[in-house]
Design an enzyme around this catalytic site. Structure first.
Site, short mmCIF file in Angstrom:
data_model
loop_
_atom_site.label_atom_id
_atom_site.label_comp_id
_atom_site.label_asym_id
_atom_site.label_seq_id
_atom_site.Cartn_x
_atom_site.Cartn_y
_atom_site.Cartn_z
N TRP A 170 1.45 -9.63 3.51
CA TRP A 170 1.12 -8.85 2.31
C TRP A 170 2.48 -9.15 1.39
O TRP A 170 2.27 -9.19 -0.03
CB TRP A 170 0.84 -7.33 2.74
CG TRP A 170 -0.43 -7.62 2.90
CD1 TRP A 170 -0.75 -6.73 4.31
CD2 TRP A 170 -1.64 -7.54 2.38
NE1 TRP A 170 -2.17 -6.86 4.28
CE2 TRP A 170 -2.76 -7.10 3.30
CE3 TRP A 170 -1.97 -7.88 1.03
CZ2 TRP A 170 -4.12 -7.41 2.87
CZ3 TRP A 170 -3.30 -8.14 0.62
CH2 TRP A 170 -4.19 -7.74 1.55
N ASP A 178 5.37 -1.48 -0.84
CA ASP A 178 4.06 -1.43 -0.51
C ASP A 178 3.77 -0.53 0.73
O ASP A 178 4.07 -1.17 1.67
CB ASP A 178 3.61 -2.99 -0.61
CG ASP A 178 2.02 -3.10 -0.28
OD1 ASP A 178 1.37 -1.84 -0.12
OD2 ASP A 178 1.47 -4.06 -0.21
N LYS A 228 -7.02 2.68 2.87
CA LYS A 228 -6.88 2.39 4.30
C LYS A 228 -6.62 4.03 4.82
O LYS A 228 -7.12 4.26 5.95
CB LYS A 228 -5.31 1.90 4.43
CG LYS A 228 -5.21 0.56 3.80
CD LYS A 228 -6.01 -0.62 4.28
CE LYS A 228 -6.26 -1.99 3.19
NZ LYS A 228 -4.93 -2.55 2.98
C1 PLP Z 1 -4.83 -3.63 2.02
C2 PLP Z 1 -3.56 -3.95 1.56
C3 PLP Z 1 -3.31 -4.60 0.16
C4 PLP Z 1 -4.26 -5.08 -0.51
O1 PLP Z 1 -5.10 -3.98 -1.50
P1 PLP Z 1 -6.24 -4.48 -2.23
O2 PLP Z 1 -6.87 -2.81 -2.47
O3 PLP Z 1 -6.97 -5.19 -1.63
O4 PLP Z 1 -5.61 -5.27 -3.49
C5 PLP Z 1 -2.05 -4.99 0.03
N1 PLP Z 1 -0.92 -4.41 0.50
C6 PLP Z 1 -1.04 -3.83 1.79
C7 PLP Z 1 0.14 -3.61 2.75
C8 PLP Z 1 -2.49 -3.78 2.40
O5 PLP Z 1 -2.70 -3.28 3.71
#
Ligand code: PLP
Length: 368
Positions: free
Chosen positions: A101, A175, A199
């Site tokens: 990521w 993030d 998530k």
């Molecule tokens: C799932 C995830 C993303 C991506 O998110 P999207 O909604 O598919 O753009 C980005 N960063 C992390 C750490 C993730 O787990």
């Protein structure tokens, strides 16, 4: 009938109580005669839903008053562009790359700013975290980006870096898509946090941004208005139509979170205790077994995403089929890592992890 336990990495399991409440309110929200999906986002009813969701989230995550809560769209991946468009001022930005990521984040930011690699864990195949003291931070970085929980590799920062102590005045961008609301956040160390909802907060379609007030007002001219944090904040996240139903579902999840208690604690602090117990149970079992293996250094193992391998990979298909038959869903690992992955977000009860461990034990015994 009991539902199976769902270990999906995302979109992920939601609390059954929340799904049931949404079902009960589907045709008629609180006597309004409308489904939440059918309401004007400018109306009084949705206004109440929006306001409660923001207030509950601020309380749950103890977000200080000098931070804005923004409900946006585009997911974590869009934020990889939106953050540099808003914060980079076209200058240098530093990245700590610790897995898939953050790798995606630095690549995207390089389209808008001078993205520098401050540290990486590539030489350990993303199984460790580089010590903050070793990061090569630039004096003029506009921000420092980390992914505080790498969903695919299963590594997590258990303490956010204190950039000031490292001699940097840059704001920290995290993030936190895959561990938001699983633990408390030290906002004194954070300038901006972003995450997709799917998530740990609700359904896909909603992106959460928490940004310190003083970082607004510097978007690049090319930044789309709908993605300019200043515009979004000034319009209460309603510059354009927000993802109303996803916000409603996340709001129900926030209320569910507020009702949770554990060991005298409530809300996110209660979830954190529960998440520690769940993760310890699973990691301890894996470490004590001769069939299963987790390769991540112990001090940075994720409480949310537990990748593991069967030492005999030929057993993978039988493992997944047996797990499914036992009511344990979506355990297949990410294709870039292989093996298995159990994502055990807030909505996964301890009983779900106990059921997984019991299945793993029996599967191992049957093949010993
Ligand atoms: C799932 C995830 C993303 C991506 O998110 P999207 O909604 O598919 O753009 C980005 N960063 C992390 C750490 C993730 O787990």
């Amino acid at each position: 009938m009991a539902r199976p336990y769902n270990f999906s990495a995302g979109p992920a399991a939601m609390p059954a109580e929340v799904l049931q409440q949404a079902a009960d309110e589907m045709l008629d929200w609180h006597g309004s005669g409308m489904s939440v999906m059918e309401m004007s986002h400018r109306g009084k009813e949705f206004g109440e839903i929006m306001e409660a969701a923001q207030a509950d989230l601020r309380e749950l995550l103890a977000i200080p008053d000098n931070f804005h809560i923004l409900f946006m769209q585009g997911g974590g991946l869009a934020e990889n562009a939106i953050v540099p468009l808003n914060l980079s001022r076209g200058g240098q930005v530093d990245f700590v790359v610790t897995g898939s990521w953050s790798q995606k984040s630095i690549k995207e930011a390089a389209r808008y700013a001078k993205a520098a690699l401050a540290a990486s864990n590539a030489e350990s195949s993303h199984t460790t975290l580089p010590a903050p003291g070793s990061w090569r931070l630039s004096a003029d970085a506009q921000y420092v980006h980390i992914c505080s929980n790498e969903t695919i590799h299963g590594i997590e920062f258990h303490e956010l870096p204190d950039l000031k102590a490292l001699g940097s005045n840059a704001p920290l961008v995290i993030d936190f898509s895959s561990h938001v609301a699983s633990r408390t956040v030290d906002w004194s160390r954070v300038g901006l946090a972003f995450g997709g909802a799917q998530k740990n907060l609700g359904p896909a379609g909603l992106t959460l941004v928490v940004v310190r007030e003083d970082l607004l007002g510097h978007a690049l001219p090319a930044c789309p208005s709908a993605f300019d944090y200043t515009t979004v904040a000034a319009n209460g996240s309603m510059y354009n139509t927000p993802p109303t139903y996803s916000i409603y579902m996340a709001g129900l999840t926030f209320q569910w979170l507020k009702r949770q208690t554990e060991g005298g604690l409530s809300g996110v602090a209660a979830m954190e205790q529960r998440n520690i117990a769940k993760a310890s149970l699973l990691y301890d079992f894996i470490d004590g077994s001769s069939l299963y293996l987790n390769k991540v250094a112990r001090d940075c193992r994720s409480r949310m995403n537990v990748p593991f391998f069967l030492r005999d990979e030929a057993l993978n298909d039988a493992f997944l089929a047996g797990a499914k038959a036992a009511g344990l869903l979506q355990l297949k690992g990410h294709k870039s890592v292989g093996g298995m992955r159990a994502s055990i977000y807030n909505a996964m009860p301890l009983a779900g992890v106990q059921a997984l461990v019991q299945f793993m034990r029996e599967f191992e015994k049957a093949r010993a």
